[in-house]
Design an enzyme around this catalytic site. Sequence first.
Site, mmCIF file in Angstrom:
data_model
loop_
_atom_site.group_PDB
_atom_site.id
_atom_site.type_symbol
_atom_site.label_atom_id
_atom_site.label_comp_id
_atom_site.label_asym_id
_atom_site.label_seq_id
_atom_site.Cartn_x
_atom_site.Cartn_y
_atom_site.Cartn_z
ATOM 1 N N CYS A 2 0.840 -1.205 0.000
ATOM 2 C CA CYS A 2 0.000 0.000 0.000
ATOM 3 C C CYS A 2 0.875 1.255 0.000
ATOM 4 C CB CYS A 2 -0.854 0.038 1.253
ATOM 5 S SG CYS A 2 -1.759 -1.458 1.573
ATOM 6 N N ARG A 27 3.590 0.928 -7.575
ATOM 7 C CA ARG A 27 3.746 -0.119 -6.573
ATOM 8 C C ARG A 27 2.664 -1.189 -6.681
ATOM 9 N NH1 ARG A 27 6.411 1.894 -1.785
ATOM 10 N NH2 ARG A 27 4.989 0.676 -0.525
ATOM 11 N N TRP A 74 -3.370 -2.106 -1.284
ATOM 12 C CA TRP A 74 -3.109 -3.440 -1.858
ATOM 13 C C TRP A 74 -3.679 -4.384 -0.814
ATOM 14 C CZ3 TRP A 74 -0.861 -6.256 -5.788
ATOM 15 C CH2 TRP A 74 -0.353 -7.520 -5.469
ATOM 16 N N ASN A 100 -0.443 1.402 6.351
ATOM 17 C CA ASN A 100 0.241 0.314 5.620
ATOM 18 C C ASN A 100 0.691 -0.698 6.657
ATOM 19 O OD1 ASN A 100 0.059 1.869 3.363
ATOM 20 N ND2 ASN A 100 2.257 2.218 3.124
ATOM 21 N N GLY A 101 0.644 -1.974 6.329
ATOM 22 C CA GLY A 101 1.121 -2.998 7.264
ATOM 23 C C GLY A 101 -0.006 -3.928 7.666
ATOM 24 N N GLU A 485 15.177 -23.422 -10.872
ATOM 25 C CA GLU A 485 14.854 -22.001 -10.750
ATOM 26 C C GLU A 485 16.054 -21.129 -11.143
ATOM 27 O OE1 GLU A 485 12.450 -20.151 -10.608
ATOM 28 O OE2 GLU A 485 12.963 -18.287 -9.572
ATOM 29 N N LYS A 489 15.826 -18.402 -14.090
ATOM 30 C CA LYS A 489 16.094 -16.977 -13.882
ATOM 31 C C LYS A 489 17.095 -16.496 -14.910
ATOM 32 C CE LYS A 489 13.463 -15.889 -12.092
ATOM 33 N NZ LYS A 489 12.345 -16.406 -11.365
ATOM 34 N N GLU A 492 15.566 -16.532 -18.595
ATOM 35 C CA GLU A 492 14.470 -15.615 -18.920
ATOM 36 C C GLU A 492 14.892 -14.151 -18.942
ATOM 37 O OE1 GLU A 492 11.096 -15.758 -16.242
ATOM 38 O OE2 GLU A 492 12.388 -15.933 -14.507
ATOM 39 N N HIS A 508 23.224 -39.746 -16.829
ATOM 40 C CA HIS A 508 22.238 -40.365 -17.721
ATOM 41 C C HIS A 508 22.048 -39.563 -19.002
ATOM 42 C CE1 HIS A 508 21.303 -43.265 -14.621
ATOM 43 N NE2 HIS A 508 21.329 -42.256 -13.768
ATOM 44 N N LYS A 607 3.813 -10.575 -17.006
ATOM 45 C CA LYS A 607 3.803 -10.812 -15.554
ATOM 46 C C LYS A 607 2.675 -11.756 -15.168
ATOM 47 C CE LYS A 607 5.258 -10.258 -11.394
ATOM 48 N NZ LYS A 607 6.393 -11.145 -11.069
#
Length: 612
Positions: A2, A27, A74, A100-101, A485, A489, A492, A508, A607
Amino acid sequence: MCGIVGYIGKNQARPILLEGLRRLEYRGYDSAGVAVLDGDTINNFKVKGRVAELEKILANQDLEGSIGIAHTRWATHGEPSQKNAHPHSDGEGNVFVVHNGIIENYKTLKTNLEKEGHKFSSDTDTEVIAHLVSKFLKSGDDLEQAVRKSLRLIKGAYALLVMAKSEPETLIAARFSSPLRIGVGADQLIIASDPSAILNYTSQLVTLGDGEIAVIKGTDYAISSLVGGGTIDKEIEEIEWDLTEAEKGGYDHFMLKEIMEQPETVRNTLRGRLISEEGKAVLGGLSRVEDKLRQIERITVVACGTASYAALIGEYMLEEYAGIPTEVCVSSEFRYRKAVIDPKKEAVLVLSQSGETADTLAVIKEVKEKGVLTIGIANVTGSSIAKETDAGIYNHAGPEIGVASTKVFVSQLTVLSLLTLFLGRQRQMSVTMGKRITEELLKIPEYISTILKTNQSILEIAEKYKDYNDFFFLGRKYNFPIALEGALKLKEISYIHAEGGSSGELKHGPIAMIDENFPTVFVCPKDSVYEKNISNIEEVKARKGKIIAVATEGDEEIKKIADEVFYIPKTLEMLTPILAVVPLQLLAYHVATLKDCDVDKPRNLAKSVTVE
Ligand code: F6R
């Protein structure tokens, strides 16, 4: 997360507050609102949706006044909606709050206030603050005392601004674990959670510290400690960021900002969810299905991309510590498989940052028709996946703007650890084991900070390796998915060919590729498969392959066989992936930026993948 903006000064508050909200849009948010004091009224306007919507509504409204607060929300507690948007009030038009929080104990506070006759009009945790302040004002306190007393009752994280019609000259700002700054202009003060909402007007900023409160009157402010009182003299800092830099918190890219904020991400994901003394996790979003979960004998985890790698790590955790047979399948495969699931004994767990991924949503619809219990782990509150699943756990990681997922992956692993603790303690997991996991989880933010301090040496290694065309990433057991991963990363965002896999599979087939031009990143912390990994490293070395190792601090032996080493602190084996991924995120980031790639918006990627 937020965003907060507040204004007090000699000019009209409205244009500055709205400009501030526009500056905070990057944000991510789902609703917006503004409240301005005009004579003996506080006018409050809120919308679900964009700041532009709010502006449209305000076009026909009088919103005069030179003191006000505004917010972009948010959602965390309560879905995105007009009633849940901030500012929140005490229901009597006197006290208004933006926050916020997360207030961890808001349910207890709300129940007590309701018993005293307070009527709530939103599902948020924030509204309790407005009611508490109102209660203390009525008992004779001034606004500062009322806020102080309210905050003493609150557990959790906050940055907040409070204004009251009954004290029209004053604005109160307070902070604990969530940023808040005061911009000091010649004839005005602008208070915001993010410098980008301030820098248009002044570069002179004062940062509120944790546990501090600012009482702002006119263009004067006094900062003191929430507990001890006593004025604190704060230096005014000169912030020379341009506005684009400010949005990125001074970092060059959102991706780097999001990597760097991971200690805070883990703290936010864990906040209020651990009972250390009992070695237990409290997951409010699962309370409705707690008994059902006790009966579950098997879990299928479904997700896409990075989220599916988190799921694979979850599989190891749930089997080893909760004793529940678990299977992972990517959504795009699962939806067309004839999967055999017994609705009486099985559950489907889905993971999704956006909560909108088309393939994952399709899986939920399919299995729900068969009567299977669905649990969601999502970052975006009120997203389709959050709504469609029977119960769930939010990541509370805040908006992730970089297209490549970093902080939400780390948060997903944290949530999966919490879920393992929750389900494990429902079953055979001992209190001692529960406490051990709890203790280590609480140390993870500090451990990540230690790794982030090695950023410069990771950059130097990235410089050495940036011109290779191919990379392997290998690992075993908990860190096999980290190899996947790490490779994802790198490919991409830098467009370098990278393959991830299990170290045990090397012989193998993949070993045929190894030569001096094909470096391998081995994720090999000191865990139960360490020796096995070392044998694989030797095999690669014997074929002249360069080795970059992710190893446990204190492992000096590894330096003898690896060309480069990224160290991570020692922790429980099941938690090593949360640490091991961090240097690999930084490696990918630096290689990509050295190659001038657009790391925040890699080519061909979106996204949120809302189509099949
Ligand atoms: C990679 C990445 C993607 C997402 C995947 C799933 O960095 O971000 O692989 O993880 O598209 O997206 P969500 O989690 O939104 O379902």
